[in-house]
Design an enzyme around this catalytic site. Structure first.
Site, PDB file in Angstrom:
ATOM      1  N   TRP A 228      54.722  38.188  34.745  1.00  0.00           N
ATOM      2  CA  TRP A 228      53.456  37.454  34.673  1.00  0.00           C
ATOM      3  C   TRP A 228      53.705  35.946  34.710  1.00  0.00           C
ATOM      4  O   TRP A 228      52.853  35.168  34.331  1.00  0.00           O
ATOM      5  CB  TRP A 228      52.701  37.835  33.399  1.00  0.00           C
ATOM      6  CG  TRP A 228      52.052  39.180  33.480  1.00  0.00           C
ATOM      7  CD1 TRP A 228      50.752  39.437  33.841  1.00  0.00           C
ATOM      8  CD2 TRP A 228      52.633  40.458  33.194  1.00  0.00           C
ATOM      9  NE1 TRP A 228      50.513  40.796  33.805  1.00  0.00           N
ATOM     10  CE2 TRP A 228      51.644  41.449  33.405  1.00  0.00           C
ATOM     11  CE3 TRP A 228      53.898  40.873  32.778  1.00  0.00           C
ATOM     12  CZ2 TRP A 228      51.878  42.815  33.216  1.00  0.00           C
ATOM     13  CZ3 TRP A 228      54.132  42.236  32.593  1.00  0.00           C
ATOM     14  CH2 TRP A 228      53.135  43.187  32.810  1.00  0.00           C
ATOM     15  N   CYS A 263      49.563  44.842  35.734  1.00  0.00           N
ATOM     16  CA  CYS A 263      49.006  46.105  35.224  1.00  0.00           C
ATOM     17  C   CYS A 263      48.489  47.068  36.289  1.00  0.00           C
ATOM     18  O   CYS A 263      48.727  48.261  36.203  1.00  0.00           O
ATOM     19  CB  CYS A 263      47.945  45.844  34.165  1.00  0.00           C
ATOM     20  SG  CYS A 263      46.411  45.152  34.824  1.00  0.00           S
ATOM     21  N   HIS A 322      42.152  45.163  32.379  1.00  0.00           N
ATOM     22  CA  HIS A 322      43.442  45.820  32.196  1.00  0.00           C
ATOM     23  C   HIS A 322      43.291  47.220  32.773  1.00  0.00           C
ATOM     24  O   HIS A 322      42.238  47.841  32.626  1.00  0.00           O
ATOM     25  CB  HIS A 322      43.840  45.867  30.725  1.00  0.00           C
ATOM     26  CG  HIS A 322      45.175  46.533  30.512  1.00  0.00           C
ATOM     27  ND1 HIS A 322      46.268  46.257  31.306  1.00  0.00           N
ATOM     28  CD2 HIS A 322      45.581  47.480  29.639  1.00  0.00           C
ATOM     29  CE1 HIS A 322      47.294  47.002  30.916  1.00  0.00           C
ATOM     30  NE2 HIS A 322      46.904  47.743  29.905  1.00  0.00           N
ATOM     31  N   ASP A 345      49.599  54.531  29.437  1.00  0.00           N
ATOM     32  CA  ASP A 345      49.666  53.158  29.947  1.00  0.00           C
ATOM     33  C   ASP A 345      51.128  52.782  30.146  1.00  0.00           C
ATOM     34  O   ASP A 345      51.917  52.830  29.208  1.00  0.00           O
ATOM     35  CB  ASP A 345      49.002  52.224  28.927  1.00  0.00           C
ATOM     36  CG  ASP A 345      48.804  50.805  29.466  1.00  0.00           C
ATOM     37  OD1 ASP A 345      49.426  50.464  30.497  1.00  0.00           O
ATOM     38  OD2 ASP A 345      48.041  50.042  28.851  1.00  0.00           O
ATOM     39  N   ASN A 385      37.775  47.933  21.510  1.00  0.00           N
ATOM     40  CA  ASN A 385      36.824  47.730  20.411  1.00  0.00           C
ATOM     41  C   ASN A 385      37.017  46.484  19.565  1.00  0.00           C
ATOM     42  O   ASN A 385      36.318  46.316  18.569  1.00  0.00           O
ATOM     43  CB  ASN A 385      36.875  48.922  19.452  1.00  0.00           C
ATOM     44  CG  ASN A 385      36.166  50.126  20.038  1.00  0.00           C
ATOM     45  OD1 ASN A 385      34.993  50.064  20.360  1.00  0.00           O
ATOM     46  ND2 ASN A 385      36.898  51.213  20.204  1.00  0.00           N
ATOM     47  N   ASP A 387      36.975  42.655  18.029  1.00  0.00           N
ATOM     48  CA  ASP A 387      35.993  41.568  18.023  1.00  0.00           C
ATOM     49  C   ASP A 387      36.673  40.304  18.530  1.00  0.00           C
ATOM     50  O   ASP A 387      37.864  40.111  18.303  1.00  0.00           O
ATOM     51  CB  ASP A 387      35.500  41.293  16.592  1.00  0.00           C
ATOM     52  CG  ASP A 387      34.645  42.436  16.073  1.00  0.00           C
ATOM     53  OD1 ASP A 387      34.179  43.234  16.897  1.00  0.00           O
ATOM     54  OD2 ASP A 387      34.461  42.526  14.847  1.00  0.00           O
ATOM     55  N   GLU A 437      26.676  50.750  21.978  1.00  0.00           N
ATOM     56  CA  GLU A 437      26.786  49.661  20.986  1.00  0.00           C
ATOM     57  C   GLU A 437      25.571  49.711  20.059  1.00  0.00           C
ATOM     58  O   GLU A 437      24.432  49.807  20.517  1.00  0.00           O
ATOM     59  CB  GLU A 437      26.811  48.295  21.694  1.00  0.00           C
ATOM     60  CG  GLU A 437      27.984  48.088  22.638  1.00  0.00           C
ATOM     61  CD  GLU A 437      29.248  47.606  21.931  1.00  0.00           C
ATOM     62  OE1 GLU A 437      29.257  47.553  20.689  1.00  0.00           O
ATOM     63  OE2 GLU A 437      30.228  47.301  22.644  1.00  0.00           O
ATOM     64  N   GLU A 442      28.221  55.060  16.764  1.00  0.00           N
ATOM     65  CA  GLU A 442      29.198  53.987  16.920  1.00  0.00           C
ATOM     66  C   GLU A 442      29.605  53.443  15.551  1.00  0.00           C
ATOM     67  O   GLU A 442      30.773  53.213  15.277  1.00  0.00           O
ATOM     68  CB  GLU A 442      28.628  52.843  17.764  1.00  0.00           C
ATOM     69  CG  GLU A 442      29.679  51.778  18.044  1.00  0.00           C
ATOM     70  CD  GLU A 442      29.155  50.354  18.095  1.00  0.00           C
ATOM     71  OE1 GLU A 442      29.887  49.487  18.592  1.00  0.00           O
ATOM     72  OE2 GLU A 442      28.024  50.100  17.627  1.00  0.00           O
ATOM     73  N   TYR A 532      44.384  36.544  35.103  1.00  0.00           N
ATOM     74  CA  TYR A 532      43.614  37.669  34.558  1.00  0.00           C
ATOM     75  C   TYR A 532      44.050  38.020  33.141  1.00  0.00           C
ATOM     76  O   TYR A 532      43.334  38.679  32.403  1.00  0.00           O
ATOM     77  CB  TYR A 532      43.697  38.870  35.500  1.00  0.00           C
ATOM     78  CG  TYR A 532      44.869  39.807  35.294  1.00  0.00           C
ATOM     79  CD1 TYR A 532      44.729  40.969  34.530  1.00  0.00           C
ATOM     80  CD2 TYR A 532      46.120  39.552  35.863  1.00  0.00           C
ATOM     81  CE1 TYR A 532      45.796  41.844  34.349  1.00  0.00           C
ATOM     82  CE2 TYR A 532      47.185  40.412  35.681  1.00  0.00           C
ATOM     83  CZ  TYR A 532      47.018  41.555  34.923  1.00  0.00           C
ATOM     84  OH  TYR A 532      48.075  42.429  34.737  1.00  0.00           O
TER      85      TYR A 532
END
Length: 701
Positions: A228, A263, A322, A345, A385, A387, A437, A442, A532
């Site tokens: 990267w 990725c 991603h 992944d 998920n 914040d 959401e 949730e 990115y």
């Protein structure tokens, strides 16, 4: 009677591979799927009698032995061995037609077949048989009931990988090429290299975990080296691949890591490997994905007082997108309810059990908040998920002070995307990963996840964190709500003109209020170029305005960047960069603060393809690529990359510089070597533009 000898073995390749959906593999050997019968025709020096002893021996690995289960000796009509069966279909004269059914739990890999008659052993030419997972077999843990799904997730050798930003998603065509020459051999080499024991080769969960480790070169000199840095001089820039085939072929030839991947390249190659081995698999793109290094479910973004994002302080980051993979399987190692798609992944981000590997993590476990389940549930949960917390960094008496600007709870893990089954369009699968959401489900899922993750108090994690007092760690999991400001303050960021390289970038920040009163809003906005991965590459410009709004009203503030401010950076970087606009608004009367950021991508003129809709097998046809440079800038060092599986081998054509208004026309001669629906994929790359892709379909009859 003379001793019984085998004079020949016919593995009936064309008939067997048709029935096993393996006729696409470009390989001399027989490729079959486990748990399903295939036929073998044995020719003998005389007729078979009831006194004769004949057995088929299947060996896997370096020196197969019976007591380890790596050598299976099967006698017709005898009880099954390790779930394998063999029977005589018919005898005629000196020929004997046998049917072999491997166990639906058999170890996947390369088996050598020998036929033993009395003391004689016959080794057929090309006697290595490749045994794969079988999504068509109900007893196989990778069984997939829907034929259209199997066609897409196992047999489709082309597709799209979705990239860009949540604001502007675009599709990048990708050739998976799981049936191309040497690709299956490369996958078998990886299986051997994984050192998985025989029992672990039966299970797609352990196999997919091992492949997620081996597709990156970290800690096991696997397939692809990640880079990267922006400097790719001693390898291929990640932007310059249009498929997995060249990568896997080079790796198999040299047994050394191929340079370089990011990725989507890792995901493209892992998708090829899983489909090649027979595990249904899809590429999954998440927009605004959190890369969080502490599993504390927050990502901190630091802004200076001009509203510019700072690189230096962040350990964690939000990637514009991603890409990882979902593989389909029953999880026999987990409690009920976690079968189906599993996230894996191969991008090397974080070590899991001491290696750069990730998954399989049940997608349902991410949705339900069961993040303790193997493997890597907390990591995948945080990616979709977390914040996003904004901090303003101010210098006070030469010391940096951090002011919390606000928290976005719904900004991470948006527009989770994959290619739709049987169609060339994007399918949004966010609902498979997350409940809506703000819904009751949730909240419950989030509390469940929080109880396993236990985030430490909300503190910025930069090296300067000691300069602020910590908030006490809350013991009760809090479910944060979007802050509703007293003024109903709202920000929107848009582009008002197409974002063409060489033109001014014309954008706007719209400030809205929605409650009665007179409001004075201080607005700062900045424009930057970023990778990115969220890494800032250049600061392009800032604005500072104070505006007055009354009640429910809005005002649009323009933000314009001249071409000189960004063209130099654009031509000097090797990666595709995005335009990042950040806005911070503060209402003077109430001290309400709001931060908003949007990433946009540059827009490019298209390439058109001229070629017939159908062509005949082995009959050449011409394909032309036409590109008109409608930009106000010369495109330097243009390269056209072209690949069509079964039509045209991957080739790069140098096109020199294309001046504004000039037209490039490039013709190639294609020779179709395989029947069915095929695709030509092309990509134009230059110093200024890192990839305009195009594809066109053709039917070969």
């Amino acid at each position: 009677e003379s001793s019984l000898k085998v004079t020949g073995v016919d593995l009936l390749k064309s008939q067997n591979t048709r029935q096993h959906h393996t006729d696409g593999y470009n390989i001399k050997n027989l490729v079959v799927r486990r748990g399903q019968p295939f036929q073998v025709l044995v020719s003998l020096n005389r007729e078979l009698t009831s006194a004769d002893k004949m057995s088929l021996r299947f060996g896997i690995g370096e020196n197969p032995v019976k007591n380890k289960g790596s050598l299976l000796s099967l006698k017709p009509e005898r009880e099954d061995l390790n779930g394998w069966k063999i029977s005589v279909v018919k005898k005629s004269g000196k020929e004997c037609l046998l049917s072999v059914t491997s166990s639906p739990y058999a170890a996947v890999g390369k088996y050598n077949l020998h036929v033993k008659t009395g003391t004689n052993i016959y080794k057929p030419e090309n006697g290595a048989i490749y045994l794969l997972f079988n999504p068509w077999c109900e007893d196989d843990v990778v069984y997939m009931a829907n034929e259209a799904h199997r066609k897409e997730y196992v047999l489709n050798d082309t597709g799209y990988i979705y990239v860009g930003s949540a604001y502007s998603i675009y599709d990048r065509p990708w050739n998976y090429g799981q049936f191309e020459e040497f690709v299956l051999d490369a996958c078998m080499y990886l299986l051997d290299k994984s050192k998985l024991c025989l029992a672990d080769r039966r299970d797609p969960a352990t196999v997919s975990r091992a492949m997620s480790a081996l597709v990156n070169a970290n800690d096991d000199s696997g397939v692809l080296l990640g880079n990267w840095s922006g400097n790719y001089t001693n390898g291929t820039s990640p932007m310059d691949w249009i498929g997995s085939v060249t990568i896997l072929q080079n790796y198999y030839k040299t047994k050394k890591p191929v340079r370089y991947g990011q990725c989507w390249v890792f995901a493209g190659v892992l998708n090829t490997v899983m489909r090649c081995l027979g595990v249904p698999c899809r590429c999954v793109s998440t927009f605004d994905a959190a890369h969080d290094t502490e599993e504390n479910l927050t990502v901190d973004v630091y802004l200076n007082d001009r509203g510019e994002k700072l690189n230096s302080l962040s350990f964690d980051s939000v990637w514009n997108f991603h890409v990882w993979n979902d593989a389909w399987m029953k999880r026999s190692d987990l409690p009920e309810g976690f079968n189906g798609w599993q996230a894996i992944d191969s991008t090397p981000q974080e070590q899991s059990q001491g290696r750069f590997q990730c998954g399989p993590c049940p997608v349902k476990a991410v949705r339900e908040g069961d993040v303790y389940l193997p493997y890597d549930g907390k990591f995948v949960y945080a990616e979709v998920n977390a914040d996003r917390v904004y901090w303003l960094v101010k210098k006070v008496n030469g010391k940096e002070k951090f002011l919390k600007l606000g928290t976005e709870t719904q900004a991470i893990g948006k527009n989770i995307s994959t290619k739709a089954v049987g169609q060339n369009r994007r399918e949004d699968i966010t609902r498979e990963y997350k409940y809506p959401e703000g819904s009751k489900e949730e909240r419950m899922s989030m509390q469940r996840a929080y109880s396993f993750i236990r985030p430490s108090g909300m503190v910025p994690r930069s090296g300067y964190a000691s300069t602020i007092q910590t908030f006490g760690g809350a013991t009760q999991p809090v479910v944060p709500k979007e802050p509703v400001t007293k003024t109903g303050l709202h920000l929107e960021i848009t582009n008002t003109e197409p974002l063409h390289p060489g033109n001014p970038l014309e954008m706007a920040i719209t400030v809205k209020t929605s409650t009665p009163g007179n409001w004075t809003v201080d607005l700062i906005g900045s424009c930057q170029l970023q990778y990115y991965t969220g890494k800032v590459q250049a600061n392009l410009g800032t604005i500072k305005e104070t505006i007055k709004l009354e009640g429910t009203s809005e005002m649009q503030i323009p933000l314009k960047i001249a071409p000189d401010a960004y063209m130099k950076t654009l031509s000097s970087v090797e990666d595709e960069v995005l335009i990042l606009v950040t806005a911070i608004a503060e209402v003077k009367e109430t001290n309400d603060k709001l931060t908003k950021e949007t990433s946009m991508r540059f827009e490019y003129p298209p390439i058109t393809v001229q070629m017939p809709e159908t062509a005949k097998l082995y009959n050449d046809f011409t394909c032309a690529f036409i590109f008109k440079n409608k930009l106000n800038v010369t495109l330097e060092n243009c390269k056209l990359l072209v690949e069509g599986l079964g039509i045209f081998k991957m080739t790069t054509f140098d096109q020199g510089d294309i001046m504004p208004g000039r037209i490039m026309k490039s013709e190639i001669i294609c020779t179709p070597t395989r029947l069915g629906d095929k695709k030509i994929v092309a990509k134009l790359i230059s110093n200024q533009i890192k990839g305009i892709s195009v594809e066109k379909a053709i039917t070969i009859t």
